[in-house]
Design a protein around this motif. Structure first.
Motif, mmCIF file in Angstrom:
data_model
loop_
_atom_site.group_PDB
_atom_site.id
_atom_site.type_symbol
_atom_site.label_atom_id
_atom_site.label_comp_id
_atom_site.label_asym_id
_atom_site.label_seq_id
_atom_site.Cartn_x
_atom_site.Cartn_y
_atom_site.Cartn_z
ATOM 1 N N MET A 56 0.836 -1.195 0.000
ATOM 2 C CA MET A 56 0.000 0.000 0.000
ATOM 3 C C MET A 56 0.876 1.252 0.000
ATOM 4 N N THR A 57 1.914 1.240 0.833
ATOM 5 C CA THR A 57 2.837 2.374 0.878
ATOM 6 C C THR A 57 3.515 2.564 -0.470
ATOM 7 N N SER A 58 3.979 1.463 -1.063
ATOM 8 C CA SER A 58 4.664 1.528 -2.352
ATOM 9 C C SER A 58 3.747 2.069 -3.438
ATOM 10 N N LEU A 59 2.491 1.639 -3.408
ATOM 11 C CA LEU A 59 1.522 2.086 -4.408
ATOM 12 C C LEU A 59 1.303 3.593 -4.306
ATOM 13 N N ILE A 60 1.172 4.080 -3.090
ATOM 14 C CA ILE A 60 0.976 5.517 -2.870
ATOM 15 C C ILE A 60 2.191 6.299 -3.360
ATOM 16 N N VAL A 61 3.391 5.807 -3.023
ATOM 17 C CA VAL A 61 4.624 6.495 -3.437
ATOM 18 C C VAL A 61 4.743 6.515 -4.952
ATOM 19 N N MET A 62 4.399 5.404 -5.623
ATOM 20 C CA MET A 62 4.477 5.361 -7.086
ATOM 21 C C MET A 62 3.546 6.382 -7.722
ATOM 22 N N ILE A 63 2.301 6.457 -7.244
ATOM 23 C CA ILE A 63 1.321 7.372 -7.829
ATOM 24 C C ILE A 63 1.735 8.820 -7.594
ATOM 25 N N VAL A 64 2.067 9.138 -6.336
ATOM 26 C CA VAL A 64 2.494 10.504 -6.016
ATOM 27 C C VAL A 64 3.795 10.838 -6.753
ATOM 28 N N GLY A 65 4.716 9.873 -6.786
ATOM 29 C CA GLY A 65 6.007 10.093 -7.437
ATOM 30 C C GLY A 65 5.860 10.402 -8.912
ATOM 31 N N MET A 66 5.002 9.681 -9.615
ATOM 32 C CA MET A 66 4.812 9.930 -11.047
ATOM 33 C C MET A 66 4.207 11.311 -11.281
ATOM 34 N N CYS A 67 3.290 11.720 -10.414
ATOM 35 C CA CYS A 67 2.710 13.060 -10.534
ATOM 36 C C CYS A 67 3.768 14.135 -10.311
ATOM 37 N N VAL A 68 4.603 13.951 -9.286
ATOM 38 C CA VAL A 68 5.659 14.925 -8.986
ATOM 39 C C VAL A 68 6.701 14.949 -10.095
ATOM 40 N N PHE A 69 7.041 13.774 -10.637
ATOM 41 C CA PHE A 69 8.015 13.682 -11.726
ATOM 42 C C PHE A 69 7.548 14.504 -12.932
ATOM 43 N N ILE A 70 6.280 14.340 -13.303
ATOM 44 C CA ILE A 70 5.720 15.092 -14.430
ATOM 45 C C ILE A 70 5.660 16.584 -14.113
ATOM 46 N N TYR A 71 5.297 16.925 -12.880
ATOM 47 C CA TYR A 71 5.198 18.328 -12.465
ATOM 48 C C TYR A 71 6.554 19.017 -12.524
ATOM 49 N N PHE A 72 7.596 18.334 -12.054
ATOM 50 C CA PHE A 72 8.947 18.904 -12.111
ATOM 51 C C PHE A 72 9.370 19.150 -13.560
ATOM 52 N N GLY A 73 9.012 18.206 -14.450
ATOM 53 C CA GLY A 73 9.324 18.381 -15.862
ATOM 54 C C GLY A 73 8.594 19.583 -16.444
ATOM 55 N N TYR A 74 7.330 19.759 -16.052
ATOM 56 C CA TYR A 74 6.541 20.906 -16.510
ATOM 57 C C TYR A 74 7.163 22.219 -16.021
ATOM 58 N N LEU A 75 7.540 22.278 -14.749
ATOM 59 C CA LEU A 75 8.154 23.489 -14.202
ATOM 60 C C LEU A 75 9.458 23.815 -14.917
ATOM 61 N N ASP A 76 10.235 22.777 -15.229
ATOM 62 C CA ASP A 76 11.516 22.987 -15.902
ATOM 63 C C ASP A 76 11.305 23.575 -17.299
ATOM 64 N N LYS A 77 10.349 23.028 -18.048
ATOM 65 C CA LYS A 77 10.070 23.547 -19.388
ATOM 66 C C LYS A 77 9.538 24.978 -19.317
ATOM 67 N N LYS A 78 8.707 25.255 -18.322
ATOM 68 C CA LYS A 78 8.165 26.599 -18.149
ATOM 69 C C LYS A 78 9.280 27.586 -17.834
ATOM 70 N N GLN A 79 10.232 27.171 -16.998
ATOM 71 C CA GLN A 79 11.360 28.036 -16.651
ATOM 72 C C GLN A 79 12.263 28.271 -17.861
ATOM 73 N N GLN A 80 12.466 27.232 -18.661
ATOM 74 C CA GLN A 80 13.278 27.368 -19.860
ATOM 75 C C GLN A 80 12.636 28.337 -20.844
ATOM 76 N N ALA A 81 11.327 28.213 -21.013
ATOM 77 C CA ALA A 81 10.616 29.114 -21.931
ATOM 78 C C ALA A 81 10.705 30.554 -21.457
ATOM 79 N N LEU A 82 10.591 30.769 -20.142
ATOM 80 C CA LEU A 82 10.690 32.113 -19.579
ATOM 81 C C LEU A 82 12.089 32.684 -19.774
ATOM 82 N N THR A 83 13.105 31.840 -19.567
ATOM 83 C CA THR A 83 14.487 32.270 -19.742
ATOM 84 C C THR A 83 14.758 32.652 -21.194
ATOM 85 N N GLU A 84 14.274 31.839 -22.126
ATOM 86 C CA GLU A 84 14.469 32.120 -23.546
ATOM 87 C C GLU A 84 13.749 33.411 -23.951
ATOM 88 N N ALA A 85 12.569 33.640 -23.399
ATOM 89 C CA ALA A 85 11.818 34.866 -23.702
ATOM 90 C C ALA A 85 12.567 36.093 -23.189
#
Length: 278
Positions: free
Chosen positions: A234-263
């Protein structure tokens, strides 16, 4: 398999303790190398950091096992809670307590927590792999009976033998240690490519949790079920779900920061070009 390596007088030197010490040393050594290579000077803190995280991790691993897996026993044997040599260290509790202690340490020394965690993650999973060797020598974190003539036969002095007797058991702790090595390689490989800050550590959490989820089907040292799954699953399942969401979110923030820097760079560059034309 020998639980006791030798004795100094009446004091036993246990393989369990030696392997745990080697796990900490191995993790700290790899972390020192990776942090020194990173070039931000954080390797100077690695000894104090490793000691802090190791102590918190050991306490967390023990308390997690006591309260989540074996409280029905330890509630009636409170004085035995510190007896770690009897078996019973939950790696998930070690990771949680160790992470909290590590976060406190890096904040105290004004170190970027996520950047540090990314570099440290491969060292952490390597230490876990060596730590599983300690479980093997101690006869805990064992599997359930294979139902055939293949598997590990544990000595009479181990918890595994007291639980299942002279039955071959699945080598759950061995396989987990081997999978940890593969995760170690995967993290090193992933970190060599461009990635968002925090994604290496989050990937560590996802991969280990996935491995632990499936290996729990072979574990036989506890059978506490919640919604048809063991507590560790149960703990592992929760960590996997939350982890995948955070992984995608970090990628989104990074792309957003790159776009802002380029602008911003484009905005600065545009007036300069106009001046040159004049």
């Amino acid at each position: 398999m020998h639980q006791y390596l030798f004795f100094i007088g009446d004091f036993p030197i246990r393989a369990y303790g030696v392997m745990l010490a080697l796990a900490i040393i191995s993790g700290a050594s790899v972390a020192y190398f990776l942090l020194k290579k990173d070039g931000r000077g954080w390797h100077e803190h690695i000894i104090d950091f490793s000691i802090t995280v190791a102590i918190a991790g050991l306490i967390g691993a023990r308390l997690w096992d006591v309260f989540f897996f074996d409280w029905h026993y330890y509630s009636n044997h409170l004085l035995e809670i510190p007896y770690v040599w009897q078996g019973g260290m939950a790696i998930q509790g070690g990771v949680v307590f160790g992470t909290l202690a590590g976060f406190w340490f890096v904040k105290k020394h004004n170190i970027d927590a996520w950047a540090f965690a990314d570099v440290f993650a491969p060292a952490l999973i390597l230490a876990q792999s060596v730590g599983r060797m300690a479980n093997l020598f101690n006869g805990d974190a064992f599997g359930h009976p294979t139902g055939g003539n293949f598997g590990i036969l544990y000595p009479e002095s181990t918890l595994a033998y007291r639980t299942y007797g002279n039955q071959p058991l699945w080598p759950a702790e061995i396989w987990e240690g081997q999978i940890d090595i593969l995760i170690f390689v995967a993290l090193l490989l992933f970190s060599s490519f461009k990635h968002a800050k925090g994604q290496v550590f989050v990937l560590y959490a996802i991969l280990y949790s996935a491995a632990r989820f499936f290996l729990e089907f072979l574990r036989g040292d506890y059978v506490n079920l919640t919604m048809g799954l063991k507590s560790a699953q149960m703990t592992s399942l929760i960590v996997m779900i939350v982890g995948m969401c955070v992984f995608i979110y970090f990628g989104y923030l990074d792309k957003k920061q790159q776009a802002l820097t380029e602008a911003n760079e484009a905005a600065i560059e545009s007036p300069t070009k106009q001046k040159k034309r004049k």
